[in-house]
Design a protein around this motif. Structure first.
Motif, PDB file in Angstrom:
ATOM      1  N   SER A   1      16.414 -64.312 -26.932  1.00 27.98           N
ATOM      2  CA  SER A   1      15.455 -63.921 -27.732  1.00 27.98           C
ATOM      3  C   SER A   1      14.287 -64.411 -27.208  1.00 27.98           C
ATOM      4  O   SER A   1      13.076 -63.332 -27.349  1.00 27.98           O
ATOM      5  CB  SER A   1      15.598 -64.690 -29.163  1.00 27.98           C
ATOM      6  OG  SER A   1      14.325 -64.541 -29.794  1.00 27.98           O
ATOM      7  N   LEU A   2      13.971 -65.339 -26.253  1.00 25.07           N
ATOM      8  CA  LEU A   2      12.590 -65.744 -25.927  1.00 25.07           C
ATOM      9  C   LEU A   2      12.422 -64.856 -24.688  1.00 25.07           C
ATOM     10  O   LEU A   2      10.909 -64.522 -24.554  1.00 25.07           O
ATOM     11  CB  LEU A   2      12.742 -67.119 -25.364  1.00 25.07           C
ATOM     12  CG  LEU A   2      11.512 -67.939 -24.869  1.00 25.07           C
ATOM     13  CD1 LEU A   2      10.315 -68.063 -25.836  1.00 25.07           C
ATOM     14  CD2 LEU A   2      11.906 -69.024 -23.998  1.00 25.07           C
ATOM     15  N   THR A   3      13.292 -64.260 -24.025  1.00 21.31           N
ATOM     16  CA  THR A   3      12.997 -63.291 -22.993  1.00 21.31           C
ATOM     17  C   THR A   3      13.042 -61.850 -23.206  1.00 21.31           C
ATOM     18  O   THR A   3      12.990 -61.166 -22.063  1.00 21.31           O
ATOM     19  CB  THR A   3      13.953 -63.889 -21.857  1.00 21.31           C
ATOM     20  OG1 THR A   3      15.288 -63.873 -22.265  1.00 21.31           O
ATOM     21  CG2 THR A   3      13.522 -65.234 -21.457  1.00 21.31           C
ATOM     22  N   GLU A   4      13.511 -61.525 -24.277  1.00 21.19           N
ATOM     23  CA  GLU A   4      13.988 -60.286 -24.670  1.00 21.19           C
ATOM     24  C   GLU A   4      12.772 -59.258 -24.299  1.00 21.19           C
ATOM     25  O   GLU A   4      12.842 -58.048 -24.258  1.00 21.19           O
ATOM     26  CB  GLU A   4      14.171 -59.815 -25.968  1.00 21.19           C
ATOM     27  CG  GLU A   4      13.022 -60.250 -26.899  1.00 21.19           C
ATOM     28  CD  GLU A   4      13.660 -60.467 -28.674  1.00 21.19           C
ATOM     29  OE1 GLU A   4      14.574 -60.013 -28.535  1.00 21.19           O
ATOM     30  OE2 GLU A   4      12.777 -60.624 -29.340  1.00 21.19           O
ATOM     31  N   GLU A   5      11.473 -59.523 -24.152  1.00 22.34           N
ATOM     32  CA  GLU A   5      10.389 -58.743 -24.068  1.00 22.34           C
ATOM     33  C   GLU A   5       9.670 -58.930 -22.565  1.00 22.34           C
ATOM     34  O   GLU A   5       8.697 -58.368 -22.236  1.00 22.34           O
ATOM     35  CB  GLU A   5       9.103 -58.918 -25.109  1.00 22.34           C
ATOM     36  CG  GLU A   5       9.728 -58.685 -26.250  1.00 22.34           C
ATOM     37  CD  GLU A   5       8.557 -58.977 -27.494  1.00 22.34           C
ATOM     38  OE1 GLU A   5       7.419 -59.256 -27.011  1.00 22.34           O
ATOM     39  OE2 GLU A   5       8.833 -58.820 -28.771  1.00 22.34           O
ATOM     40  N   LEU A   6      10.459 -59.574 -21.723  1.00 28.03           N
ATOM     41  CA  LEU A   6      10.207 -59.872 -20.357  1.00 28.03           C
ATOM     42  C   LEU A   6      10.514 -58.415 -19.622  1.00 28.03           C
ATOM     43  O   LEU A   6      11.295 -57.955 -19.908  1.00 28.03           O
ATOM     44  CB  LEU A   6      10.615 -61.027 -19.788  1.00 28.03           C
ATOM     45  CG  LEU A   6      10.010 -62.618 -20.607  1.00 28.03           C
ATOM     46  CD1 LEU A   6      10.838 -63.518 -19.890  1.00 28.03           C
ATOM     47  CD2 LEU A   6       8.743 -62.318 -20.371  1.00 28.03           C
ATOM     48  N   PRO A   7      10.106 -58.655 -18.386  1.00 26.03           N
ATOM     49  CA  PRO A   7      10.292 -57.453 -17.314  1.00 26.03           C
ATOM     50  C   PRO A   7      11.889 -57.384 -16.958  1.00 26.03           C
ATOM     51  O   PRO A   7      12.708 -58.143 -17.284  1.00 26.03           O
ATOM     52  CB  PRO A   7       9.709 -57.594 -16.125  1.00 26.03           C
ATOM     53  CG  PRO A   7       8.535 -58.543 -16.477  1.00 26.03           C
ATOM     54  CD  PRO A   7       9.180 -59.525 -17.714  1.00 26.03           C
ATOM     55  N   GLU A   8      12.349 -56.178 -16.492  1.00 23.77           N
ATOM     56  CA  GLU A   8      13.647 -55.986 -16.273  1.00 23.77           C
ATOM     57  C   GLU A   8      14.283 -56.794 -15.589  1.00 23.77           C
ATOM     58  O   GLU A   8      15.416 -56.947 -15.263  1.00 23.77           O
ATOM     59  CB  GLU A   8      13.611 -54.323 -15.726  1.00 23.77           C
ATOM     60  CG  GLU A   8      13.678 -53.395 -16.848  1.00 23.77           C
ATOM     61  CD  GLU A   8      14.674 -53.388 -17.868  1.00 23.77           C
ATOM     62  OE1 GLU A   8      15.804 -53.696 -17.512  1.00 23.77           O
ATOM     63  OE2 GLU A   8      14.500 -53.527 -19.161  1.00 23.77           O
TER      64      GLU A   8
ATOM     65  N   ASP B   1      14.306 -59.802 -15.419  1.00 24.60           N
ATOM     66  CA  ASP B   1      15.218 -60.999 -16.370  1.00 24.60           C
ATOM     67  C   ASP B   1      16.258 -60.449 -17.015  1.00 24.60           C
ATOM     68  O   ASP B   1      16.870 -61.173 -17.480  1.00 24.60           O
ATOM     69  CB  ASP B   1      13.915 -61.398 -17.207  1.00 24.60           C
ATOM     70  CG  ASP B   1      12.869 -62.245 -16.482  1.00 24.60           C
ATOM     71  OD1 ASP B   1      13.165 -63.315 -15.780  1.00 24.60           O
ATOM     72  OD2 ASP B   1      11.754 -61.836 -16.688  1.00 24.60           O
ATOM     73  N   ALA B   2      16.157 -59.234 -16.961  1.00 23.64           N
ATOM     74  CA  ALA B   2      17.667 -58.455 -18.006  1.00 23.64           C
ATOM     75  C   ALA B   2      18.842 -58.961 -17.450  1.00 23.64           C
ATOM     76  O   ALA B   2      19.759 -59.295 -18.431  1.00 23.64           O
ATOM     77  CB  ALA B   2      17.633 -56.955 -17.735  1.00 23.64           C
ATOM     78  N   PRO B   3      19.392 -59.123 -16.287  1.00 18.21           N
ATOM     79  CA  PRO B   3      20.749 -59.536 -15.763  1.00 18.21           C
ATOM     80  C   PRO B   3      20.769 -60.921 -16.313  1.00 18.21           C
ATOM     81  O   PRO B   3      22.189 -61.136 -16.939  1.00 18.21           O
ATOM     82  CB  PRO B   3      20.640 -59.418 -14.414  1.00 18.21           C
ATOM     83  CG  PRO B   3      19.708 -58.499 -14.126  1.00 18.21           C
ATOM     84  CD  PRO B   3      18.666 -58.658 -14.977  1.00 18.21           C
ATOM     85  N   GLN B   4      19.895 -61.894 -16.169  1.00 12.03           N
ATOM     86  CA  GLN B   4      20.068 -63.105 -16.713  1.00 12.03           C
ATOM     87  C   GLN B   4      20.182 -63.323 -18.355  1.00 12.03           C
ATOM     88  O   GLN B   4      21.048 -63.862 -18.898  1.00 12.03           O
ATOM     89  CB  GLN B   4      18.904 -64.004 -16.293  1.00 12.03           C
ATOM     90  CG  GLN B   4      19.099 -65.618 -16.572  1.00 12.03           C
ATOM     91  CD  GLN B   4      17.928 -66.269 -15.799  1.00 12.03           C
ATOM     92  OE1 GLN B   4      16.885 -65.857 -15.850  1.00 12.03           O
ATOM     93  NE2 GLN B   4      18.183 -67.493 -15.236  1.00 12.03           N
TER      94      GLN B   4
END
Length: 648
Positions: A450-457, A459-462
Motif C-alpha cells: 500500500s505504501l508503494t502503490e503510487e511509486l514509479p513502475e 518498484d512494481a516487481p517488488q
C-alpha cells in the motif's frame, strides 16, 4: 488538588505505604527509586543509582538513602525509616508524615510538633545528579537539620556487607564533601546550597532488610557505610537543597538548577499525564544516540520492547522527533545485523526473528500519524531493505516457506516475547509457525504494498512480489491457525498445533491488515474476551488451558514457571482495543473507555503514576515484576490516543 496524593492515614500504615513505590529518572539511565515513605524495600532502590559503562551494562547504587533529622532545643526527631534484621523498623520517621503528593515532583510534608517541613526530590535531566529540597514552612524555635548519608557503592542487583576494602577517606568539596568507597567507581559529591557543618563519624550500619526481596526469595540483607553527618541551621521560609552527583557543582548554581529543571516538568494532573511522565522516564539518551529502556528498576535497552513501545512512547504524546531519533538508533543496529550478522552492543536481542516485523509495524504507525509522503521520504529505503532481507531468507531464524508463512525454531532457545526459561530450556517452547509472527508478516506485506502503490513502475516487481506472497499467506494462515472452536492456535510445528488459548492471537486480529475477515475476527475476539481479558490486560494463558498459573509469586523458579502461564500483560490490551474497534466500530468506544478504568486505578498502586510489568491473572490482579514497564505504558497511551480521536 494533586492527582497523586496520599494523606497521613495511608502514609503511617506501613502495610499500605511500603507497597507504593516512586521513580524518578534523568532519561540517561540514572534513577532514584524507593517507597513513598522513603524506606527502601528492594536492593535496586536508592537515592542515586547510575549506570557506569566502564563497569559493564548495569546500574550501581551509590547513595542508598539520606536521613534527615529535625533538631530543636537539643531534641532530635529523625524523619528516616529503615527495616532492620528481624523486621524491626527504625527510626519510624513515617509517623511524622502529614501528606505526600507527586504532581510535578514527589513532595512529602512532615509535622514535628510546631515544625512543618516539606521535602521535594528532583533529578537533573541527562546528568547523574539528584537534588532534594527541604523547606521549613513553619517553626517557632531555632531549628537545625541534620543529614546522614548512607552509602552502598555496589551493583544494583547485588548486596554489600561490612568489609575492610572500603576507602574511608572523605575530601572537602564546596559546601560539602566527596568520597569514593571502591576503586573503579566515580567520586560522589554531596553538597548543599548553604554552608553545612560536617562531622566525620564513620561507621557501618548493619542488617538492612529489603522486604520485596525477602518476598521474592532472593538475598535481602546488607550493610551500609555512613561516613558522618551534616548540620545546617534553617529559618522559617528558607529552603536547603542537597545535591548528590558524580561531579562537583557550584553551590550558587544549585537553586537555579532546581528551578530551571522543575519548569520543564509535566504535572501529573491526569491519567494521560501520569503515563506521559512514566514513558518519558524510560527514554535513554547518551553520546551514542537515543533509546528506550524496557523498564525500571532492572530494565535494559531491548530491540523488541523498543519497536513495540515506540509508537505509544512518542507518537501518542506528540513527540515526533523522539520517534525519529530512537528509530534511527534502532535502524543502525538492525541494518548492521542484517548486513553483517553481528549483534549490537547497545540494543539487546536485535537478532530475534520478529524484530524486523515489529520495526515495520512501528513505521506503519508513523505513516498513519504523519502521512505516506513523509514516511516514504524518510523510511522507504529501510522498509525495502527489511522486506528484501526477510523475503530472501537471509535471517538465520526466520524462513519464508513456499506457502507464504514464516517459520522460526525456538525449541532450544526462546525466540518470542514469551521467553521464560528454566535450566536452559524454554518453558513455553514456541517453535515453527508462530501466530503473531505470521500476522505481523501479512500486515507488513500488505502495508508495504500500500505504501508503494503510487511509486514509479521500477518498484512494481517488488510490490507485486509482496502482494502475491500475501495472497498465498492469507489462505495458509487460515488453514494453519484457525480451528473449529473459532480461535487461533498459538503455534503450529509440523503436525502439532498448540491448543493453548493465549493472547498472541489478539495481535493477529488487532493489526490493520489481518488474514481474517470481520466475522472470523469477531469469533477470535469473543474467545479472547471470554477467557483472557482482565481489568489489567490479557492473560498469557486461559484458566481453561493446562498449566494455568495466575500468580507471579514464590521462589525464582516458581515465578519463572508462572511468567507466561497466566499473569496478565497490559500491552496486549492495545491490540485488543484495535481489534474491538475494527469489529464494532464507534459503538465499542464506550466499552473500551470503561475498561481503561482498571489501568487508571493502578496510578496509585505499586509504582505510582506508572504500570507494572505484569499483573496476576486472578483477583485482586496485583502488579508484579518490574515496577515500570515501557511497553505496557506505551500501548495504553496509544489506546488512549486512539479513543480520543473517536471522542472528538
Amino acid at each position: 488538588m494533586s492527582y497523586l496524593k496520599f494523606d497521613k492515614n495511608l502514609m503511617i500504615n506501613l502495610e499500605q505505604s511500603l507497597m507504593k513505590e516512586m521513580l524518578r529518572t534523568n532519561q540517561s539511565g540514572a534513577y532514584h527509586c524507593t517507597s513513598v515513605v522513603d524506606c527502601n524495600t528492594r536492593k535496586q532502590h536508592g537515592m542515586l543509582v547510575i549506570p557506569i559503562p566502564e563497569m559493564g551494562n548495569s546500574s550501581h547504587v551509590l547513595l542508598s538513602s539520606l536521613d534527615c533529622t529535625v533538631i530543636q532545643h537539643g531534641a532530635e526527631f529523625n524523619l528516616g525509616l529503615h527495616r532492620y534484621s528481624g523486621g524491626v523498623y527504625s527510626p519510624n520517621g513515617h509517623k511524622y508524615i502529614r501528606e505526600f503528593d507527586c504532581e510535578s515532583v514527589p513532595r512529602t510534608t512532615y509535622r514535628v510538633g510546631g515544625v512543618i517541613l516539606t521535602k521535594e526530590k528532583m533529578f537533573i535531566s541527562h546528568e547523574n545528579r539528584i537534588l532534594v529540597r527541604y523547606t521549613l514552612v513553619e517553626a517557632h524555635s531555632p531549628t537545625t537539620l541534620r543529614f546522614r548519608p548512607m552509602l552502598a557503592f555496589r551493583e544494583a542487583n547485588a548486596l554489600v556487607m561490612a568489609n575492610d576494602a572500603i576507602n574511608t577517606q572523605i575530601d572537602d568539596a564546596p559546601n560539602g564533601v566527596s568520597c569514593c568507597l571502591y576503586q573503579g567507581y566515580p567520586r560522589l559529591y554531596m553538597q548543599f546550597n548553604h554552608k553545612p557543618e560536617w562531622h566525620y563519624q564513620p561507621n557501618w550500619y548493619n542488617g538492612f532488610e529489603y522486604l520485596k526481596d525477602l518476598e521474592r526469595g532472593v538475598p535481602y540483607t546488607e550493610d551500609l557505610w555512613v561516613p558522618g553527618y551534616f548540620d545546617i541551621p534553617i529559618k522559617k521560609g528558607e529552603s536547603i537543597i542537597f545535591s548528590a552527583g558524580v561531579s562537583e557543582v557550584s553551590p550558587r548554581s544549585i537553586s537555579k538548577m532546581y528551578e530551571t529543571e522543575i519548569a520543564t516538568r509535566t504535572c501529573r494532573t491526569s491519567f494521560f499525564n501520569c503515563l506521559k511522565n512514566a514513558v518519558k522516564q524510560c527514554y535513554f539518551k547518551d553520546k551514542d544516540g537515543m533509546f528506550l529502556l524496557s523498564g525500571y528498576p532492572w530494565g535494559k535497552v531491548l530491540a523488541r520492547n523498543t519497536f513495540m513501545a515506540l509508537p505509544g512512547a512518542t507518537i501518542a504524546i506528540n513527540h515526533r522527533e523522539d520517534f525519529e531519533a530512537i528509530m534511527e538508533s534502532g535502524r543502525e543496529a538492525l541494518v548492521h545485523f542484517m548486513n553483517t550478522g553481528e549483534l549490537s552492543q547497545r540494543i539487546g536481542g536485535i537478532d530475534l526473528p520478529d524484530i524486523p516485523l515489529w520495526c515495520i509495524w512501528a513505521l506503519q504507525q508513523y505513516a498513519k500519524a504523519y502521512g505516506k509522503d513523509d514516511t516514504i521520504k524518510r523510511y522507504l529505503p529501510l522498509v525495502k531493505e527489511i522486506m528484501e532481507y526477510i523475503i530472501s531468507n537471509r535471517h538465520p531464524n526466520l524462513r519464508v516457506e513456499d506457502n507464504g508463512l514464516v517459520y522460526s525454531i525456538g525449541t532450544a532457545t526462546p525466540v518470542t516475547w514469551m521467553n521464560a526459561s528454566l535450566y536452559g530450556r524454554p518453558l513455553v517452547p514456541r517453535s515453527g509457525y508462530m501466530v503473531e509472527f505470521n500476522a505481523l508478516w501479512y500486515n507488513a506485506l500488505m502495508w508495504c504494498a500500500s505504501l508503494t502503490e503510487e511509486l514509479p513502475e521500477a518498484d512494481a516487481p517488488q510490490r507485486q512480489l509482496w502482494v502475491s506472497t500475501a495472497e498465498k499467506l492469507k489462505q495458509s494462515f487460515i488453514d494453519t491457525f484457525l480451528n473449529d472452536y473459532g480461535y487461533l492456535y498459538d503455534y503450529v510445528n509440523g503436525t502439532y498445533a498448540d491448543p493453548s488459548v493465549r493472547p498472541n492471537m489478539a495481535v493477529a486480529i488487532g493489526l490493520d491488515y489481518s488474514p481474517l475477515d470481520r466475522r472470523q475476527r469477531k469469533g477470535v475476539l469473543d474467545v479472547v474476551t471470554r477467557e483472557l481479558l482482565t481489568p489489567k490486560g490479557l492473560r498469557t494463558l486461559s484458566p481453561k488451558s493446562f498449566g494455568y498459573r495466575p500468580f507471579y509469586l514464590g521462589s525464582p523458579e516458581e515465578r519463572e514457571m508462572a511468567l507466561h502461564n497466566g499473569p496478565a500483560r497490559p500491552w496486549l490490551f492495545g491490540f485488543y482495543a484495535d481489534a474491538y474497534l475494527r469489529v464494532f466500530g464507534v459503538s465499542g468506544v464506550g466499552y473500551l473507555d470503561r475498561m481503561l478504568i482498571g489501568y487508571e486505578d493502578e496510578m496509585t498502586n505499586q509504582c505510582i503514576g506508572s504500570l507494572s510489568q505484569l499483573y496476576d491473572g486472578n483477583p485482586p490482579f496485583s502488579g508484579r515484576g518490574a515496577i515500570s514497564h515501557v511497553t505496557n505504558i506505551a500501548e495504553i497511551l496509544r489506546t488512549l490516543t486512539t479513543l480520543k480521536k473517536f471522542n472528538l
